[in-house]
Design a protein around this motif. Structure first.
Motif, short mmCIF file in Angstrom:
data_model
loop_
_atom_site.label_atom_id
_atom_site.label_comp_id
_atom_site.label_asym_id
_atom_site.label_seq_id
_atom_site.Cartn_x
_atom_site.Cartn_y
_atom_site.Cartn_z
N ALA A 231 -14.35 47.92 1.26
CA ALA A 231 -14.90 49.25 1.08
C ALA A 231 -15.68 49.37 -0.22
O ALA A 231 -16.63 50.15 -0.31
CB ALA A 231 -13.76 50.29 1.09
N ALA A 232 -15.29 48.59 -1.23
CA ALA A 232 -15.94 48.70 -2.54
C ALA A 232 -17.27 47.96 -2.59
O ALA A 232 -18.09 48.24 -3.48
CB ALA A 232 -15.01 48.16 -3.63
N LEU A 233 -17.51 47.01 -1.68
CA LEU A 233 -18.73 46.21 -1.75
C LEU A 233 -20.01 47.04 -1.68
O LEU A 233 -20.91 46.84 -2.48
CB LEU A 233 -18.72 45.14 -0.66
CG LEU A 233 -17.92 43.87 -0.97
CD1 LEU A 233 -17.88 42.96 0.25
CD2 LEU A 233 -18.50 43.13 -2.17
N PRO A 234 -20.15 47.99 -0.73
CA PRO A 234 -21.38 48.80 -0.72
C PRO A 234 -21.55 49.62 -1.99
O PRO A 234 -22.66 49.74 -2.52
CB PRO A 234 -21.20 49.70 0.51
CG PRO A 234 -20.23 48.98 1.37
CD PRO A 234 -19.29 48.29 0.43
N GLY A 237 -22.59 47.37 -4.81
CA GLY A 237 -24.00 47.03 -4.72
C GLY A 237 -24.90 48.11 -5.28
O GLY A 237 -26.04 47.83 -5.69
N MET A 238 -24.41 49.37 -5.32
CA MET A 238 -25.19 50.47 -5.86
C MET A 238 -24.91 50.72 -7.34
O MET A 238 -25.48 51.64 -7.92
CB MET A 238 -24.88 51.75 -5.07
CG MET A 238 -25.27 51.69 -3.61
SD MET A 238 -27.04 51.46 -3.37
CE MET A 238 -27.67 53.00 -4.01
N THR A 239 -24.02 49.91 -7.95
CA THR A 239 -23.64 50.16 -9.34
C THR A 239 -24.81 49.98 -10.29
O THR A 239 -24.95 50.71 -11.27
CB THR A 239 -22.47 49.24 -9.74
OG1 THR A 239 -21.34 49.54 -8.92
CG2 THR A 239 -22.09 49.45 -11.20
N GLY A 240 -25.67 48.97 -10.02
CA GLY A 240 -26.84 48.80 -10.87
C GLY A 240 -27.74 50.02 -10.83
O GLY A 240 -28.19 50.52 -11.88
N TRP A 241 -28.00 50.52 -9.61
CA TRP A 241 -28.78 51.75 -9.50
C TRP A 241 -28.05 52.91 -10.16
O TRP A 241 -28.68 53.75 -10.83
CB TRP A 241 -29.01 52.07 -8.02
CG TRP A 241 -29.54 53.45 -7.81
CD1 TRP A 241 -30.84 53.85 -7.83
CD2 TRP A 241 -28.75 54.64 -7.57
NE1 TRP A 241 -30.92 55.21 -7.62
CE2 TRP A 241 -29.66 55.71 -7.46
CE3 TRP A 241 -27.39 54.88 -7.44
CZ2 TRP A 241 -29.23 57.01 -7.21
CZ3 TRP A 241 -26.96 56.17 -7.20
CH2 TRP A 241 -27.88 57.23 -7.08
N ALA A 242 -26.72 52.98 -9.99
CA ALA A 242 -25.95 54.07 -10.56
C ALA A 242 -26.04 54.07 -12.08
O ALA A 242 -26.18 55.13 -12.71
CB ALA A 242 -24.49 53.97 -10.12
N GLU A 297 -24.71 41.95 -8.77
CA GLU A 297 -24.95 41.00 -7.68
C GLU A 297 -24.09 39.75 -7.84
O GLU A 297 -23.59 39.19 -6.86
CB GLU A 297 -26.42 40.62 -7.61
CG GLU A 297 -26.76 39.78 -6.40
CD GLU A 297 -28.24 39.56 -6.20
OE1 GLU A 297 -28.61 38.61 -5.49
OE2 GLU A 297 -29.03 40.35 -6.77
N GLY A 298 -23.89 39.33 -9.11
CA GLY A 298 -23.01 38.18 -9.36
C GLY A 298 -21.57 38.48 -8.95
O GLY A 298 -20.90 37.62 -8.38
N ILE A 299 -21.11 39.71 -9.23
CA ILE A 299 -19.75 40.09 -8.82
C ILE A 299 -19.65 40.14 -7.30
O ILE A 299 -18.65 39.72 -6.71
CB ILE A 299 -19.38 41.45 -9.44
CG1 ILE A 299 -19.30 41.32 -10.97
CG2 ILE A 299 -18.04 41.94 -8.89
CD1 ILE A 299 -19.10 42.63 -11.68
N LEU A 303 -17.07 38.11 -4.91
CA LEU A 303 -16.12 38.76 -4.01
C LEU A 303 -16.36 38.38 -2.54
O LEU A 303 -15.43 38.26 -1.76
CB LEU A 303 -16.23 40.29 -4.16
CG LEU A 303 -15.68 40.86 -5.47
CD1 LEU A 303 -15.92 42.37 -5.50
CD2 LEU A 303 -14.18 40.57 -5.63
N HIS A 304 -17.61 38.23 -2.20
CA HIS A 304 -17.96 38.00 -0.78
C HIS A 304 -19.18 37.10 -0.70
O HIS A 304 -20.26 37.53 -0.28
CB HIS A 304 -18.23 39.34 -0.10
CG HIS A 304 -18.24 39.28 1.39
ND1 HIS A 304 -17.31 38.57 2.13
CD2 HIS A 304 -19.07 39.82 2.31
CE1 HIS A 304 -17.58 38.70 3.42
NE2 HIS A 304 -18.65 39.44 3.54
N PRO A 305 -19.05 35.83 -1.11
CA PRO A 305 -20.23 34.96 -1.18
C PRO A 305 -20.95 34.75 0.13
O PRO A 305 -22.16 34.67 0.20
CB PRO A 305 -19.66 33.64 -1.73
CG PRO A 305 -18.19 33.70 -1.40
CD PRO A 305 -17.83 35.14 -1.48
N ALA A 306 -20.21 34.65 1.21
CA ALA A 306 -20.84 34.41 2.52
C ALA A 306 -21.74 35.58 2.90
O ALA A 306 -22.85 35.40 3.39
CB ALA A 306 -19.78 34.17 3.58
N GLY A 307 -21.22 36.80 2.67
CA GLY A 307 -22.00 37.98 3.04
C GLY A 307 -23.25 38.12 2.20
O GLY A 307 -24.29 38.54 2.68
#
Length: 310
Positions: A231-234, A237-242, A297-299, A303-307
């Protein structure tokens, strides 16, 4: 090798973005009506003589062709020479070194609080009734849409003017940080909660969550052990924008709460047509944004390298 290629691509992309930002600033400040030499001499009210204005143009290279000015501009930036502030008469880099920590602390605290609130609200949505879910969704939408200046004014009226619990302006103490941090964090928390809640519903309905429930795990255990990461991945991904939105929001918040920082310095520089300060702050903000985007993006990759790779 994949990590090295990713890092090299990020560095190259950051350099291109910084060059584009610098070029846009160079073009934009020269489209502003008025004579830059007047801003150097203190503004139109300075009543500088024609000789003084001509000397200022020569000192700052403003009498050179536009192509030469652009190359000089880029050359100084490569040396991290942002020039001297027209208004404050001090090196821009030194001024930013004084005000940048204030804005970074404010933005990081607001980002941390927004994430904590988003996690709490997302966890609470697991036990909410239908009516509670509708009310919670309405609160999230309102929180995400509320303007910073309006929210700051409301918080000042409630917690400072009416209750007298917190200072209305920054006084250099921890109490003076509470209202500015809340003003920045609440809209972001509403936005992150909406992202996390939708992703959480999908994660909890997935086969691995149903299998965990079949093994006897409670709904809350499934949330912390399995659902939270997905649930935290999306939202991550917006943390940089945030974070970049927090930096831009700091312009308003620092003005409302009379807090020294990068945003307030940018506002003053724009009003006084302090081109070196505007250039330095804009490029610094773009650089910070690129760094935060690379870190998030590195984090995500960890957490989910394949995705991420797919």
């Amino acid at each position: 090798m994949g990590t090295l290629r990713w890092a090299a691509g990020r560095v190259g992309g950051a350099l291109v973005v910084l060059w584009l930002v610098a070029t846009a600033i160079f073009i934009g400040v020269r489209l502003i009506p008025g004579d830059p030499a007047e801003a150097i001499m203190g503004g139109p009210g300075s009543q500088a003589s024609a000789e003084a204005l001509a000397a200022a143009r020569a000192d700052y290279g403003l009498d050179e062709p536009l192509r030469v000015q652009y190359l000089m501009f880029l050359g100084k930036l490569l040396r991290l020479d942002f020039g001297t502030s027209y208004a404050l008469r001090d090196p821009v880099l030194g001024i930013m070194g004084q005000v940048l920590p204030q804005t970074i602390v404010l933005s990081l605290l607001a980002l941390l609080l927004a994430w904590v609130l988003a996690l709490v609200f997302a966890a609470a949505s697991l036990r909410a009734t239908r009516v509670g879910a509708v009310l919670g969704n309405a609160v999230e939408i309102i929180a995400a849409a509320v303007p910073h200046f309006w929210l700051g004014a409301v918080l000042i009226m409630v917690f400072s003017s009416t209750l007298g619990w917190l200072p209305a302006v920054d006084n250099g103490t921890g109490a003076g940080l509470v209202l500015p941090v809340l003003t920045l964090a609440l809209p972001l928390a509403g936005f992150l909660t909406q992202l996390m809640r939708d992703s959480l519903s999908t994660a909890l309905a997935s086969p691995f969550s149903l299998a965990a429930r079949a093994r006897g795990d409670s709904r809350l255990q499934v949330f912390w052990r399995h659902g939270l990461r997905h649930a935290a991945l999306p939202a991550l991904g917006m943390t940089g924008w945030a974070f970049s939105s927090l930096l831009s929001g700091a312009v308003v918040v620092e003005a409302v709460f009379a807090r020294p920082g990068l945003g307030r310095a940018l506002l003053s520089a724009v009003l006084s047509r302090d081109i070196p300060m505007v250039t330095g702050i804009a490029l610094f903000s773009a650089a910070i944004y690129m760094v935060v985007m690379a870190l998030t993006e590195g984090i995500e990759r960890a957490l989910h390298p394949a995705g991420v790779d797919s």
